[in-house]
Design a protein around this motif. Structure first.
Motif, mmCIF file in Angstrom:
data_model
loop_
_atom_site.group_PDB
_atom_site.id
_atom_site.type_symbol
_atom_site.label_atom_id
_atom_site.label_comp_id
_atom_site.label_asym_id
_atom_site.label_seq_id
_atom_site.Cartn_x
_atom_site.Cartn_y
_atom_site.Cartn_z
ATOM 1 N N ALA A 202 0.820 -1.211 0.000
ATOM 2 C CA ALA A 202 0.000 0.000 0.000
ATOM 3 C C ALA A 202 0.854 1.262 0.000
ATOM 4 C CB ALA A 202 -0.935 0.001 1.209
ATOM 5 N N ASN A 203 2.025 1.190 0.626
ATOM 6 C CA ASN A 203 2.919 2.355 0.674
ATOM 7 C C ASN A 203 4.050 2.257 -0.342
ATOM 8 O OD1 ASN A 203 3.245 4.892 1.968
ATOM 9 N ND2 ASN A 203 5.054 4.124 3.059
ATOM 10 N N GLY A 204 3.943 1.310 -1.277
ATOM 11 C CA GLY A 204 4.927 1.191 -2.342
ATOM 12 C C GLY A 204 6.260 0.641 -1.891
ATOM 13 N N VAL A 205 6.266 -0.208 -0.854
ATOM 14 C CA VAL A 205 7.509 -0.742 -0.306
ATOM 15 C C VAL A 205 7.622 -2.231 -0.603
ATOM 16 C CG1 VAL A 205 8.875 -1.107 1.787
ATOM 17 C CG2 VAL A 205 7.494 0.974 1.539
ATOM 18 N N SER A 206 8.759 -2.624 -1.196
ATOM 19 C CA SER A 206 9.021 -4.029 -1.507
ATOM 20 C C SER A 206 10.486 -4.335 -1.267
ATOM 21 C CB SER A 206 8.672 -4.331 -2.968
ATOM 22 O OG SER A 206 9.116 -5.624 -3.335
ATOM 23 N N PRO A 207 10.800 -5.534 -0.767
ATOM 24 C CA PRO A 207 12.206 -5.888 -0.543
ATOM 25 C C PRO A 207 12.897 -6.488 -1.762
ATOM 26 C CG PRO A 207 10.811 -7.619 0.317
ATOM 27 C CD PRO A 207 9.888 -6.573 -0.254
ATOM 28 N N VAL A 208 12.232 -6.528 -2.903
ATOM 29 C CA VAL A 208 12.860 -7.071 -4.108
ATOM 30 C C VAL A 208 12.727 -6.091 -5.265
ATOM 31 C CG1 VAL A 208 12.539 -9.489 -3.471
ATOM 32 C CG2 VAL A 208 10.763 -8.313 -4.766
ATOM 33 N N GLY A 209 13.693 -6.190 -6.186
ATOM 34 C CA GLY A 209 13.689 -5.410 -7.413
ATOM 35 C C GLY A 209 14.119 -6.299 -8.556
ATOM 36 N N PRO A 210 14.372 -5.737 -9.719
ATOM 37 C CA PRO A 210 14.727 -6.550 -10.890
ATOM 38 C C PRO A 210 15.966 -7.420 -10.681
ATOM 39 C CG PRO A 210 14.194 -4.295 -11.539
ATOM 40 C CD PRO A 210 14.247 -4.303 -10.049
ATOM 41 N N ASP A 211 16.884 -6.984 -9.833
ATOM 42 C CA ASP A 211 18.136 -7.721 -9.636
ATOM 43 C C ASP A 211 18.130 -8.584 -8.375
ATOM 44 O OD1 ASP A 211 19.264 -6.552 -11.947
ATOM 45 O OD2 ASP A 211 19.748 -4.749 -10.803
ATOM 46 N N GLY A 212 16.944 -8.736 -7.766
ATOM 47 C CA GLY A 212 16.862 -9.533 -6.541
ATOM 48 C C GLY A 212 16.553 -8.665 -5.344
ATOM 49 N N THR A 221 9.594 2.820 4.729
ATOM 50 C CA THR A 221 9.373 1.665 5.600
ATOM 51 C C THR A 221 8.997 2.113 7.007
ATOM 52 O OG1 THR A 221 10.996 0.433 4.291
ATOM 53 C CG2 THR A 221 10.362 -0.505 6.414
ATOM 54 N N THR A 222 9.568 3.210 7.454
ATOM 55 C CA THR A 222 9.184 3.757 8.762
ATOM 56 C C THR A 222 7.714 4.137 8.776
ATOM 57 O OG1 THR A 222 11.441 4.524 9.222
ATOM 58 C CG2 THR A 222 9.644 5.603 10.433
ATOM 59 N N GLU A 223 7.219 4.680 7.675
ATOM 60 C CA GLU A 223 5.783 4.996 7.589
ATOM 61 C C GLU A 223 4.942 3.725 7.743
ATOM 62 O OE1 GLU A 223 6.005 8.915 4.613
ATOM 63 O OE2 GLU A 223 5.709 6.904 3.762
ATOM 64 N N VAL A 224 5.389 2.646 7.117
ATOM 65 C CA VAL A 224 4.682 1.364 7.238
ATOM 66 C C VAL A 224 4.690 0.889 8.684
ATOM 67 C CG1 VAL A 224 4.634 -1.055 6.539
ATOM 68 C CG2 VAL A 224 5.248 0.709 4.863
ATOM 69 N N LEU A 225 5.866 0.898 9.288
ATOM 70 C CA LEU A 225 6.004 0.418 10.659
ATOM 71 C C LEU A 225 5.159 1.228 11.629
ATOM 72 C CD1 LEU A 225 9.879 -0.154 10.668
ATOM 73 C CD2 LEU A 225 8.122 -1.938 10.697
ATOM 74 N N GLU A 226 5.189 2.539 11.489
ATOM 75 C CA GLU A 226 4.422 3.393 12.398
ATOM 76 C C GLU A 226 2.922 3.162 12.218
ATOM 77 O OE1 GLU A 226 5.519 5.044 14.786
ATOM 78 O OE2 GLU A 226 7.607 5.586 14.393
ATOM 79 N N PHE A 227 2.496 2.973 10.988
ATOM 80 C CA PHE A 227 1.074 2.704 10.752
ATOM 81 C C PHE A 227 0.679 1.376 11.377
ATOM 82 C CE2 PHE A 227 -2.159 0.498 8.203
ATOM 83 C CZ PHE A 227 -3.230 1.352 8.416
ATOM 84 N N ALA A 436 16.318 0.816 13.705
ATOM 85 C CA ALA A 436 16.889 -0.511 13.957
ATOM 86 C C ALA A 436 16.080 -1.593 13.254
ATOM 87 C CB ALA A 436 16.943 -0.779 15.464
ATOM 88 N N ALA A 437 14.768 -1.417 13.185
ATOM 89 C CA ALA A 437 13.911 -2.398 12.517
ATOM 90 C C ALA A 437 14.231 -2.464 11.030
ATOM 91 C CB ALA A 437 12.441 -2.048 12.735
ATOM 92 N N VAL A 438 14.384 -1.303 10.395
ATOM 93 C CA VAL A 438 14.703 -1.289 8.965
ATOM 94 C C VAL A 438 16.069 -1.927 8.720
ATOM 95 C CG1 VAL A 438 15.115 0.179 6.950
ATOM 96 C CG2 VAL A 438 13.267 0.752 8.537
ATOM 97 N N ALA A 439 17.039 -1.616 9.574
ATOM 98 C CA ALA A 439 18.372 -2.200 9.418
ATOM 99 C C ALA A 439 18.320 -3.714 9.586
ATOM 100 C CB ALA A 439 19.322 -1.591 10.449
ATOM 101 N N GLU A 440 17.545 -4.186 10.558
ATOM 102 C CA GLU A 440 17.437 -5.627 10.786
ATOM 103 C C GLU A 440 16.742 -6.319 9.613
ATOM 104 O OE1 GLU A 440 15.645 -8.725 14.166
ATOM 105 O OE2 GLU A 440 15.883 -6.586 14.639
ATOM 106 N N LEU A 441 15.691 -5.703 9.090
ATOM 107 C CA LEU A 441 15.005 -6.263 7.926
ATOM 108 C C LEU A 441 15.953 -6.352 6.737
ATOM 109 C CD1 LEU A 441 11.553 -4.414 8.150
ATOM 110 C CD2 LEU A 441 11.900 -6.887 8.322
ATOM 111 N N ASN A 442 16.691 -5.283 6.481
ATOM 112 C CA ASN A 442 17.599 -5.295 5.329
ATOM 113 C C ASN A 442 18.700 -6.348 5.490
ATOM 114 O OD1 ASN A 442 16.433 -3.392 3.641
ATOM 115 N ND2 ASN A 442 17.401 -1.662 4.698
ATOM 116 N N GLU A 443 19.229 -6.476 6.702
ATOM 117 C CA GLU A 443 20.276 -7.464 6.919
ATOM 118 C C GLU A 443 19.773 -8.884 6.722
ATOM 119 O OE1 GLU A 443 23.380 -8.964 10.433
ATOM 120 O OE2 GLU A 443 22.115 -7.211 10.767
ATOM 121 N N GLU A 444 18.620 -9.199 7.315
ATOM 122 C CA GLU A 444 18.139 -10.580 7.269
ATOM 123 C C GLU A 444 17.521 -10.928 5.912
ATOM 124 O OE1 GLU A 444 16.384 -12.461 10.558
ATOM 125 O OE2 GLU A 444 16.994 -10.937 11.985
ATOM 126 N N LEU A 445 16.774 -10.008 5.332
ATOM 127 C CA LEU A 445 16.179 -10.290 4.019
ATOM 128 C C LEU A 445 17.266 -10.354 2.947
ATOM 129 C CD1 LEU A 445 12.978 -8.035 4.134
ATOM 130 C CD2 LEU A 445 13.112 -10.512 4.453
#
Length: 449
Positions: A202-212, A221-227, A436-445
């Protein structure tokens, strides 16, 4: 050979008969994941009608969906694929790339029927190498289900955006009599994964793009988390999933939930195993009459929004008797399409809206199909036309992580890992902040391959 006399489909039927006559009668095999006895019987009846119309015979073979991937891979290796497979979206691109599916045949079907008669969002999901991997058959869109009567009384706009949901929470959240929302918070439930993907999209956020893997944008992503924290804080405490969402909405103690359309017949008192308890009559359609739905939902960084959809497809395989398989899929999407949808109308929205001559033919027919278990009624008789229109319109803008980028397989691994669920739960529980949440998501995903 019996002639099809449905006026709406006459020209298509004639083309079918001519094609069958030219190619000669074939016997084709059709794998379907709709294996419940009643649904299987409907498909066998449809196959028999196609056989009578075309001369081709169809062997309907039920396959458990969880076994579909391994069975298809084994059949491909053995050179023993069926001719047509009814399959979920997740297999379309991988199977086309592997040679299990014949994209040229699927593209021919869509071109012959008219691409503009299909819901564009669903059609985009099948896009492959300038054509289509498979033929989108039916689907459903996740919905925000809300108390339209309470919204109207409070002068609120429908919950079509983060902002509108938050405004409704301010006005309606009054626990324990009324919770503003029932957000999914049970980390090990696929329901939470599904809801979160919708809210991220809904907020246009995805962890993948054309190259993976594509690192998540921190601001969006902060907007998503706060919502999500906002709706979780307007929910009851505990580990919540689909069960509590439905129960609290049915008892009249929730203003908004996110659910699949399989709730629509239950809302109207048509299923004894899941009755509305808002009043003393479990068969009453009262709650349905007070309910509205939203399929396309937007965040502040994505005003166009998105709808989360589950889509099923008819795939023609690389081993198929191609002409006969094309005829069968065209029949299933044209003169037999209402029968295709009738297998489970509340969860099979018409991806093909109508024909070139009657653009809304299938939507109109679908809305009159009976839904329910212990009692039956058409959706069009339970809900107003504007709600039927909203239900169907979600497929126009349907999205899933990774589909447009050809990375659905990677996105599915990320979702199934439940990393997103766990980190979001850590954030809403106050264990970590947004950065910290965004950093953790990026590291693990980013570590998922």
């Amino acid at each position: 050979m019996k002639t099809i006399r449905t006026p709406l489909m006459a020209s298509a039927a004639m083309a079918l008969v001519l094609s069958a006559g030219a190619a000669g009668a074939e016997t084709i095999r059709f794998w379907t994941t709709e294996e419940q006895p009643e649904r299987l019987a409907r498909q066998e009846a449809m196959a028999a009608a196609f056989s009578e119309a075309s001369g081709h015979e169809v062997e309907v073979i039920p396959v458990t969906e969880s076994d579909l991937g391994t069975r298809a891979t084994a059949a491909y290796a053995a050179g023993d694929l069926p001719d047509v497979i009814y399959h979920p979206l997740s297999y379309a691109l991988p199977w086309a790339e592997a040679g299990i599916l014949d994209p040229d045949a699927a593209s021919d079907v869509i071109e012959d029927l008219g691409a503009d008669t299909f819901a564009p969002g669903a059609l985009n999901m099948a896009s492959f190498d300038g054509g289509y991997a498979s033929v989108p058959a039916d689907g459903w869109t996740q919905m925000i289900v809300y108390r339209a009567d309470l919204f109207e009384e409070a002068g609120l706009e429908p919950p079509t955006s983060y902002a509108n949901v938050e405004a409704a929470l301010d006005a309606l959240h009054n626990p324990p009599e009324m919770y503003g929302f029932v957000a999914a918070t049970k980390v090990d439930e696929a329901f939470m994964s599904q809801v979160l993907e919708h809210v991220f999209l809904a907020n246009g956020v995805s962890p993948v793009g054309p190259d993976g893997f594509a690192p998540l944008d921190e601001a969006k992503t902060t907007e998503v988390l706060e919502f999500y924290k906002t709706i979780a804080e307007a929910s009851p405490p505990g580990d919540l999933y689909w069960d509590q969402s439905r129960t609290l909405y049915f008892s009249g103690n929730a203003a908004m939930i996110i659910w699949s359309p399989f709730i629509l017949d239950e809302l109207a008192g048509l299923r004894d195993s899941a009755p509305p308890t808002i009043n003393d009559d479990p068969t009453s359609p009262e709650l349905a009459s007070k309910t509205g739905i939203v399929t396309n939902f937007s965040g502040p960084s994505n005003p166009d929004g998105a709808a989360w959809a589950s889509v099923n497809m008819f795939g023609i395989t690389g081993d198929a008797s191609t002409d006969a398989a094309i005829d069968f899929v065209k029949y299933s999407m044209d003169q037999g399409y209402v029968d295709t949808l009738a297998i489970a109308p509340e969860g099979k929205f018409p991806i093909r809206r109508g024909t070139e001559d009657d653009p809304e033919a299938f939507v109109s027919a679908w809305s009159e199909l009976p839904v329910g278990v212990d009692r039956k009624a058409p959706l069009g008789g339970l809900y107003p036309q504007e709600m039927i229109d909203e239900i169907v319109a979600g497929l126009d803008v349907a999205q899933r992580w990774g589909v447009e980028d050809g990375q659905l397989a990677l996105a599915s691994k990320m979702i199934n890992s439940q990393v997103v669920n766990r980190v979001v739960r850590e954030f809403i529980d106050g264990q970590i902040d947004a950065s910290a949440a965004v950093a953790e998501l990026n590291e693990e995903l980013g570590a998922i391959e």
